[in-house]
Design a protein around this motif. Sequence first.
Motif, mmCIF file in Angstrom:
data_model
loop_
_atom_site.group_PDB
_atom_site.id
_atom_site.type_symbol
_atom_site.label_atom_id
_atom_site.label_comp_id
_atom_site.label_asym_id
_atom_site.label_seq_id
_atom_site.Cartn_x
_atom_site.Cartn_y
_atom_site.Cartn_z
ATOM 1 N N VAL A 80 -49.757 -36.656 39.043
ATOM 2 C CA VAL A 80 -50.426 -37.545 39.990
ATOM 3 C C VAL A 80 -50.878 -36.710 41.184
ATOM 4 N N TYR A 81 -52.124 -36.893 41.617
ATOM 5 C CA TYR A 81 -52.661 -36.088 42.713
ATOM 6 C C TYR A 81 -53.471 -36.972 43.665
ATOM 7 N N GLN A 82 -53.749 -36.437 44.841
ATOM 8 C CA GLN A 82 -54.557 -37.139 45.838
ATOM 9 C C GLN A 82 -55.997 -36.641 45.733
ATOM 10 N N PRO A 83 -56.938 -37.502 45.340
ATOM 11 C CA PRO A 83 -58.315 -37.036 45.157
ATOM 12 C C PRO A 83 -58.992 -36.670 46.484
ATOM 13 N N LEU A 84 -59.965 -35.806 46.380
ATOM 14 C CA LEU A 84 -60.783 -35.461 47.535
ATOM 15 C C LEU A 84 -61.579 -36.690 47.975
ATOM 16 N N PHE A 85 -61.844 -36.780 49.280
ATOM 17 C CA PHE A 85 -62.569 -37.901 49.893
ATOM 18 C C PHE A 85 -61.773 -39.201 49.791
ATOM 19 N N THR A 86 -60.458 -39.074 49.706
ATOM 20 C CA THR A 86 -59.588 -40.251 49.590
ATOM 21 C C THR A 86 -58.371 -40.000 50.464
ATOM 22 N N GLN A 87 -58.462 -40.407 51.713
ATOM 23 C CA GLN A 87 -57.386 -40.064 52.641
ATOM 24 C C GLN A 87 -56.067 -40.709 52.241
ATOM 25 N N GLN A 88 -56.111 -41.992 51.846
ATOM 26 C CA GLN A 88 -54.889 -42.721 51.543
ATOM 27 C C GLN A 88 -55.093 -43.649 50.346
ATOM 28 N N LEU A 89 -54.026 -43.876 49.608
ATOM 29 C CA LEU A 89 -54.005 -44.904 48.566
ATOM 30 C C LEU A 89 -52.828 -45.824 48.886
ATOM 31 N N GLY A 90 -51.925 -46.065 47.916
ATOM 32 C CA GLY A 90 -50.744 -46.829 48.252
ATOM 33 C C GLY A 90 -50.641 -48.175 47.564
ATOM 34 N N LEU A 91 -49.677 -48.965 48.016
ATOM 35 C CA LEU A 91 -49.322 -50.236 47.391
ATOM 36 C C LEU A 91 -50.072 -51.386 48.033
ATOM 37 N N VAL A 92 -50.637 -52.241 47.182
ATOM 38 C CA VAL A 92 -51.286 -53.478 47.630
ATOM 39 C C VAL A 92 -50.474 -54.648 47.095
ATOM 40 N N VAL A 93 -50.046 -55.540 47.968
ATOM 41 C CA VAL A 93 -49.268 -56.701 47.542
ATOM 42 C C VAL A 93 -49.961 -57.984 47.996
ATOM 43 N N THR A 94 -49.724 -59.058 47.263
ATOM 44 C CA THR A 94 -50.264 -60.373 47.596
ATOM 45 C C THR A 94 -49.108 -61.328 47.886
ATOM 46 N N ALA A 95 -49.433 -62.564 48.225
ATOM 47 C CA ALA A 95 -48.399 -63.554 48.530
ATOM 48 C C ALA A 95 -47.492 -63.817 47.337
ATOM 49 N N GLY A 96 -48.009 -63.606 46.121
ATOM 50 C CA GLY A 96 -47.210 -63.854 44.928
ATOM 51 C C GLY A 96 -46.361 -62.685 44.482
ATOM 52 N N SER A 97 -46.447 -61.562 45.181
ATOM 53 C CA SER A 97 -45.710 -60.358 44.768
ATOM 54 C C SER A 97 -44.204 -60.556 44.891
ATOM 55 N N GLN A 98 -43.480 -60.092 43.893
ATOM 56 C CA GLN A 98 -42.019 -60.062 43.958
ATOM 57 C C GLN A 98 -41.490 -58.641 44.059
ATOM 58 N N HIS A 99 -42.368 -57.681 43.839
ATOM 59 C CA HIS A 99 -42.008 -56.267 43.969
ATOM 60 C C HIS A 99 -42.858 -55.681 45.092
ATOM 61 N N THR A 100 -42.302 -55.632 46.285
ATOM 62 C CA THR A 100 -43.092 -55.265 47.460
ATOM 63 C C THR A 100 -42.611 -53.985 48.129
ATOM 64 N N SER A 101 -41.688 -53.276 47.501
ATOM 65 C CA SER A 101 -41.165 -52.039 48.071
ATOM 66 C C SER A 101 -41.955 -50.845 47.559
ATOM 67 N N ALA A 102 -42.584 -50.125 48.467
ATOM 68 C CA ALA A 102 -43.333 -48.933 48.059
ATOM 69 C C ALA A 102 -42.419 -47.895 47.425
ATOM 70 N N GLU A 103 -41.178 -47.821 47.914
ATOM 71 C CA GLU A 103 -40.233 -46.872 47.335
ATOM 72 C C GLU A 103 -39.997 -47.150 45.853
ATOM 73 N N GLU A 104 -40.004 -48.432 45.468
ATOM 74 C CA GLU A 104 -39.802 -48.776 44.059
ATOM 75 C C GLU A 104 -40.925 -48.206 43.200
ATOM 76 N N TYR A 105 -42.152 -48.344 43.668
ATOM 77 C CA TYR A 105 -43.293 -47.840 42.896
ATOM 78 C C TYR A 105 -43.298 -46.313 42.862
ATOM 79 N N LEU A 106 -42.922 -45.691 43.970
ATOM 80 C CA LEU A 106 -42.844 -44.235 43.988
ATOM 81 C C LEU A 106 -41.758 -43.739 43.044
#
Length: 330
Positions: A80-106
């Motif tokens: 997994v790498y960080q593409p050029l011209f892409t400063q940040q990515l990360g976790l997107v959650v909605t009101a229905g999310s039950q898994h909202t911990s970024a650490e879990e996804y990492l």
Amino acid sequence: MRRKQYLAGHMIQLLRHHEIDFARWETCLQNAGESLVYLQAWYLEVVCSGEWEALVEIQADAYVSVFPLPVRRFLGTKKVYQPLFTQQLGLVVTAGSQHTSAEEYLSLAASLFGQVQYQMPWPEEAALNLTEPWTWRRRPNYELRLAPVYAEIRENYAINLRRNLKKTSQEQLTLVPTESIQPLLELFQNTKGKELPELRPRHYQKLAVLYAQAKQHGVGEVWEVHRQNKLLAAAFILRTAQRTTFLFGASSAEGRTHNAMAFLLDQLLQQEAGSGKTFDFEGSEVPGVAKFYAGFGAQPVSYVSLSLQPNPSVLSWTPNVFRFLARHLR
């Protein structure tokens, strides 16, 4: 039948590129009110050259959380790498999310891929609960809230910036939109690009493709500053409903003398003042550049740069020039 890999209680799935439903992806972003343009599927398609996967929480056939994972193969293993011209990515959650911990996804990403380089939002006040072999450091973005009217925004400009802008008002500078990114790319190649041999023709070509796609999706714009029919500065910006991002820019030597980039950014801020949006300067760790952005009243906003290198003896993996350019491009 599509092969799916279920994780974390059968709600988070690892989806390969061909399994990702772009329509459901975009619906998830809309439901989350997400403002980072880098997370749009079309944007990921360009910067990752169609090579990205995702951890997705799915409920009732809808995506309720998404976590994009740009991937490349290195010595036969996916990383997994960080593409050029892409400063940040990360976790997107909605009101229905039950898994909202970024650490879990990492943690899931770490269990699935041998090495990970990743950048994502992480507020300064929030703890980062990751253990070795993860390493990380915080980096500053620079952002300006555009709720006030322009006169109030300008009051917070640095004295030196106001002085320089007063000079530009006497120098007959003009700001014009353009349909082509090529003059900007050529201006950069002839100036800052000479100091960055790591930036190859394929990277400029990718930026041109990114602009074409951004324009097609109604968010990409290129603005140029002219004086006596001469191009002094230009910028590629991404303008969404919630955020305007200064993605890429260049100035000539004459442009620097005439404060053309300061003029350009000030004009864009005038356009957006009072909108309630955020102007994203994309930040910089170069002191002079950071001071320039702060001169507009922009405030540092923390994000994290993460690295997972499980075995220090393994050959160091740098899939592209992102980390070098992130320090020198802006």
